[in-house]
Enzyme design. Structure first.
Site, PDB file in Angstrom:
ATOM      1  N   TYR A 159     -42.970 -44.736  32.697  1.00  0.00           N
ATOM      2  CA  TYR A 159     -43.927 -45.844  32.497  1.00  0.00           C
ATOM      3  C   TYR A 159     -45.141 -45.733  33.424  1.00  0.00           C
ATOM      4  O   TYR A 159     -45.774 -46.746  33.698  1.00  0.00           O
ATOM      5  CB  TYR A 159     -43.225 -47.178  32.739  1.00  0.00           C
ATOM      6  CG  TYR A 159     -42.438 -47.692  31.548  1.00  0.00           C
ATOM      7  CD1 TYR A 159     -43.057 -47.969  30.325  1.00  0.00           C
ATOM      8  CD2 TYR A 159     -41.068 -47.947  31.639  1.00  0.00           C
ATOM      9  CE1 TYR A 159     -42.351 -48.458  29.239  1.00  0.00           C
ATOM     10  CE2 TYR A 159     -40.345 -48.443  30.553  1.00  0.00           C
ATOM     11  CZ  TYR A 159     -40.999 -48.696  29.359  1.00  0.00           C
ATOM     12  OH  TYR A 159     -40.302 -49.192  28.283  1.00  0.00           O
ATOM     13  N   ASN A 192     -37.276 -56.928  26.021  1.00  0.00           N
ATOM     14  CA  ASN A 192     -37.617 -56.962  24.597  1.00  0.00           C
ATOM     15  C   ASN A 192     -36.907 -55.896  23.767  1.00  0.00           C
ATOM     16  O   ASN A 192     -37.415 -55.432  22.758  1.00  0.00           O
ATOM     17  CB  ASN A 192     -39.136 -56.882  24.434  1.00  0.00           C
ATOM     18  CG  ASN A 192     -39.709 -55.625  25.052  1.00  0.00           C
ATOM     19  OD1 ASN A 192     -38.972 -54.785  25.555  1.00  0.00           O
ATOM     20  ND2 ASN A 192     -41.021 -55.484  25.001  1.00  0.00           N
ATOM     21  N   THR A 198     -44.641 -56.778  21.124  1.00  0.00           N
ATOM     22  CA  THR A 198     -44.064 -56.657  22.472  1.00  0.00           C
ATOM     23  C   THR A 198     -43.349 -57.942  22.884  1.00  0.00           C
ATOM     24  O   THR A 198     -42.262 -57.902  23.462  1.00  0.00           O
ATOM     25  CB  THR A 198     -45.189 -56.330  23.483  1.00  0.00           C
ATOM     26  OG1 THR A 198     -45.879 -55.155  23.035  1.00  0.00           O
ATOM     27  CG2 THR A 198     -44.630 -56.091  24.875  1.00  0.00           C
ATOM     28  N   HIS A 202     -38.034 -49.700  23.047  1.00  0.00           N
ATOM     29  CA  HIS A 202     -39.315 -49.030  23.304  1.00  0.00           C
ATOM     30  C   HIS A 202     -39.621 -48.107  22.146  1.00  0.00           C
ATOM     31  O   HIS A 202     -38.714 -47.514  21.574  1.00  0.00           O
ATOM     32  CB  HIS A 202     -39.234 -48.189  24.591  1.00  0.00           C
ATOM     33  CG  HIS A 202     -40.394 -47.240  24.733  1.00  0.00           C
ATOM     34  ND1 HIS A 202     -41.592 -47.619  25.289  1.00  0.00           N
ATOM     35  CD2 HIS A 202     -40.567 -45.956  24.310  1.00  0.00           C
ATOM     36  CE1 HIS A 202     -42.445 -46.598  25.232  1.00  0.00           C
ATOM     37  NE2 HIS A 202     -41.843 -45.573  24.643  1.00  0.00           N
ATOM     38  N   LYS A 212     -33.080 -50.518  25.081  1.00  0.00           N
ATOM     39  CA  LYS A 212     -33.171 -50.849  26.508  1.00  0.00           C
ATOM     40  C   LYS A 212     -31.861 -51.464  27.039  1.00  0.00           C
ATOM     41  O   LYS A 212     -30.977 -51.833  26.254  1.00  0.00           O
ATOM     42  CB  LYS A 212     -34.366 -51.784  26.707  1.00  0.00           C
ATOM     43  CG  LYS A 212     -35.718 -51.099  26.429  1.00  0.00           C
ATOM     44  CD  LYS A 212     -36.889 -52.059  26.653  1.00  0.00           C
ATOM     45  CE  LYS A 212     -38.230 -51.353  26.499  1.00  0.00           C
ATOM     46  NZ  LYS A 212     -39.372 -52.293  26.710  1.00  0.00           N
ATOM     47  N   ARG A 258     -37.181 -56.651  17.775  1.00  0.00           N
ATOM     48  CA  ARG A 258     -37.487 -57.552  18.889  1.00  0.00           C
ATOM     49  C   ARG A 258     -37.299 -59.019  18.520  1.00  0.00           C
ATOM     50  O   ARG A 258     -36.862 -59.820  19.349  1.00  0.00           O
ATOM     51  CB  ARG A 258     -38.895 -57.262  19.404  1.00  0.00           C
ATOM     52  CG  ARG A 258     -38.915 -55.987  20.249  1.00  0.00           C
ATOM     53  CD  ARG A 258     -40.298 -55.503  20.533  1.00  0.00           C
ATOM     54  NE  ARG A 258     -40.317 -54.510  21.612  1.00  0.00           N
ATOM     55  CZ  ARG A 258     -41.377 -53.781  21.921  1.00  0.00           C
ATOM     56  NH1 ARG A 258     -42.499 -53.914  21.257  1.00  0.00           N
ATOM     57  NH2 ARG A 258     -41.311 -52.895  22.919  1.00  0.00           N
ATOM     58  N   GLU A 301     -43.318 -38.364  25.771  1.00  0.00           N
ATOM     59  CA  GLU A 301     -42.054 -39.094  25.929  1.00  0.00           C
ATOM     60  C   GLU A 301     -40.854 -38.301  25.404  1.00  0.00           C
ATOM     61  O   GLU A 301     -39.770 -38.338  26.001  1.00  0.00           O
ATOM     62  CB  GLU A 301     -42.159 -40.454  25.230  1.00  0.00           C
ATOM     63  CG  GLU A 301     -43.151 -41.368  25.943  1.00  0.00           C
ATOM     64  CD  GLU A 301     -43.372 -42.702  25.239  1.00  0.00           C
ATOM     65  OE1 GLU A 301     -44.137 -43.512  25.768  1.00  0.00           O
ATOM     66  OE2 GLU A 301     -42.787 -42.932  24.168  1.00  0.00           O
ATOM     67  N   PHE A 319     -46.573 -56.380  36.316  1.00  0.00           N
ATOM     68  CA  PHE A 319     -45.157 -56.436  35.916  1.00  0.00           C
ATOM     69  C   PHE A 319     -44.416 -55.114  36.150  1.00  0.00           C
ATOM     70  O   PHE A 319     -43.251 -54.988  35.783  1.00  0.00           O
ATOM     71  CB  PHE A 319     -45.025 -56.868  34.446  1.00  0.00           C
ATOM     72  CG  PHE A 319     -45.699 -55.951  33.445  1.00  0.00           C
ATOM     73  CD1 PHE A 319     -45.117 -54.747  33.064  1.00  0.00           C
ATOM     74  CD2 PHE A 319     -46.913 -56.307  32.870  1.00  0.00           C
ATOM     75  CE1 PHE A 319     -45.726 -53.907  32.137  1.00  0.00           C
ATOM     76  CE2 PHE A 319     -47.540 -55.471  31.937  1.00  0.00           C
ATOM     77  CZ  PHE A 319     -46.938 -54.271  31.580  1.00  0.00           C
ATOM     78  N   ARG A 347     -43.130 -48.623  15.355  1.00  0.00           N
ATOM     79  CA  ARG A 347     -43.776 -49.755  16.034  1.00  0.00           C
ATOM     80  C   ARG A 347     -43.622 -51.022  15.175  1.00  0.00           C
ATOM     81  O   ARG A 347     -43.390 -52.111  15.694  1.00  0.00           O
ATOM     82  CB  ARG A 347     -45.268 -49.485  16.267  1.00  0.00           C
ATOM     83  CG  ARG A 347     -45.583 -48.344  17.214  1.00  0.00           C
ATOM     84  CD  ARG A 347     -45.285 -48.624  18.654  1.00  0.00           C
ATOM     85  NE  ARG A 347     -45.928 -49.793  19.188  1.00  0.00           N
ATOM     86  CZ  ARG A 347     -45.898 -50.127  20.483  1.00  0.00           C
ATOM     87  NH1 ARG A 347     -45.254 -49.358  21.376  1.00  0.00           N
ATOM     88  NH2 ARG A 347     -46.478 -51.208  20.910  1.00  0.00           N
TER      89      ARG A 347
HETATM   90  P1  ADP Z   1     -44.785 -51.972  24.195  1.00  0.00           P
HETATM   91  O1  ADP Z   1     -43.389 -51.710  24.719  1.00  0.00           O
HETATM   92  O2  ADP Z   1     -44.787 -52.904  23.023  1.00  0.00           O
HETATM   93  O3  ADP Z   1     -45.547 -50.700  23.933  1.00  0.00           O
HETATM   94  P2  ADP Z   1     -46.399 -52.241  26.611  1.00  0.00           P
HETATM   95  O4  ADP Z   1     -46.601 -50.766  26.545  1.00  0.00           O
HETATM   96  O5  ADP Z   1     -47.616 -53.108  26.735  1.00  0.00           O
HETATM   97  O6  ADP Z   1     -45.572 -52.767  25.342  1.00  0.00           O
HETATM   98  O7  ADP Z   1     -45.457 -52.607  27.849  1.00  0.00           O
HETATM   99  C1  ADP Z   1     -44.361 -51.784  28.178  1.00  0.00           C
HETATM  100  C2  ADP Z   1     -43.188 -52.668  28.498  1.00  0.00           C
HETATM  101  O8  ADP Z   1     -43.465 -53.413  29.686  1.00  0.00           O
HETATM  102  C3  ADP Z   1     -42.862 -53.745  27.452  1.00  0.00           C
HETATM  103  O9  ADP Z   1     -42.113 -53.254  26.365  1.00  0.00           O
HETATM  104  C4  ADP Z   1     -42.100 -54.758  28.288  1.00  0.00           C
HETATM  105  O10 ADP Z   1     -40.750 -54.350  28.516  1.00  0.00           O
HETATM  106  C5  ADP Z   1     -42.873 -54.706  29.610  1.00  0.00           C
HETATM  107  N1  ADP Z   1     -43.934 -55.727  29.639  1.00  0.00           N
HETATM  108  C6  ADP Z   1     -45.090 -55.714  28.932  1.00  0.00           C
HETATM  109  N2  ADP Z   1     -45.843 -56.804  29.200  1.00  0.00           N
HETATM  110  C7  ADP Z   1     -45.139 -57.530  30.107  1.00  0.00           C
HETATM  111  C8  ADP Z   1     -45.361 -58.768  30.792  1.00  0.00           C
HETATM  112  N3  ADP Z   1     -46.454 -59.482  30.588  1.00  0.00           N
HETATM  113  N4  ADP Z   1     -44.399 -59.211  31.652  1.00  0.00           N
HETATM  114  C9  ADP Z   1     -43.273 -58.488  31.873  1.00  0.00           C
HETATM  115  N5  ADP Z   1     -43.003 -57.308  31.261  1.00  0.00           N
HETATM  116  C10 ADP Z   1     -43.904 -56.837  30.389  1.00  0.00           C
HETATM  117 MG    MG Z   2     -46.242 -49.221  25.196  1.00  0.00          MG
END
Ligand code: ADP
Ligand code: MG
Length: 139
Positions: free
Chosen positions: A51, A114, A93, A117, A11, A104, A128, A59, A87
């Site tokens: 997304y 974080n 996350t 992805h 990212k 991370r 994707e 968010f 993962r």
């Molecule tokens: P992951 O990337 O671990 O699959 P998610 O699919 O739940 O997590 O979320 C996608 C992305 O959205 C996260 O990687 C992060 O960048 C952002 N995100 C997730 N939860 C939050 C939150 N509570 N506040 C701000 N950004 C968030």
């Molecule tokens: Mg995700």
């Protein structure tokens, strides 16, 4: 175990910090292998489309702001059980909850910024990979 392909994005925060090499070293150390790569500065439309499953989340706007603020490195990674393994390599996350040695934990700042992805299931990996590499073999 089946050979799989998964989509990884390093990212904007990782690229800004000049840590793409460090993230890639962690990835390669696990045996996952990059088989395709692109550096892209996402438009808002591209980030929103990628997304879209999160479009109702509060968010979402913040996530799109973040993902479009600078270039990202998009990779397809290949290996046995690549989706679940990547993962694990990424960690939780929220970097504060991520295990030692994960990308991370090492590079993430907070639950939004974080570092990386990774696809979360075969169906999402297919969507994707196709999103960034149209026509690329997904499995
Ligand atoms: P992951 O990337 O671990 O699959 P998610 O699919 O739940 O997590 O979320 C996608 C992305 O959205 C996260 O990687 C992060 O960048 C952002 N995100 C997730 N939860 C939050 C939150 N509570 N506040 C701000 N950004 C968030
Ligand atoms: Mg995700």
């Amino acid at each position: 175990m089946a050979t799989e392909r998964t989509l990884s994005i390093l990212k904007p925060d990782t690229i800004e910090k000049n840590k793409a090499g460090e993230a890639l070293a962690i990835i390669e150390a696990t045996g996952l292998r990059p088989v395709a790569a692109r550096m892209v500065h996402l438009t808002r439309k591209q980030a929103e489309g990628f997304y879209y499953v999160h479009r109702e989340r509060k968010f979402f706007g913040e996530l799109v702001d973040f993902m479009t603020r600078g270039p990202v490195l998009v990779l397809v990674l290949e290996g046995d059980n690549a989706i679940a393994r990547y993962r694990e390599v990424m960690g939780a996350t929220d970097p504060a909850k991520a295990a030692e040695g994960t990308i991370r934990k090492r590079l993430g700042a907070n639950v939004g910024e974080n570092a990386c992805h990774g696809s979360d299931a075969p169906e999402t990996a297919k969507f994707e990979i196709g999103y960034f590499f149209p026509g690329f073999e997904v499995g």
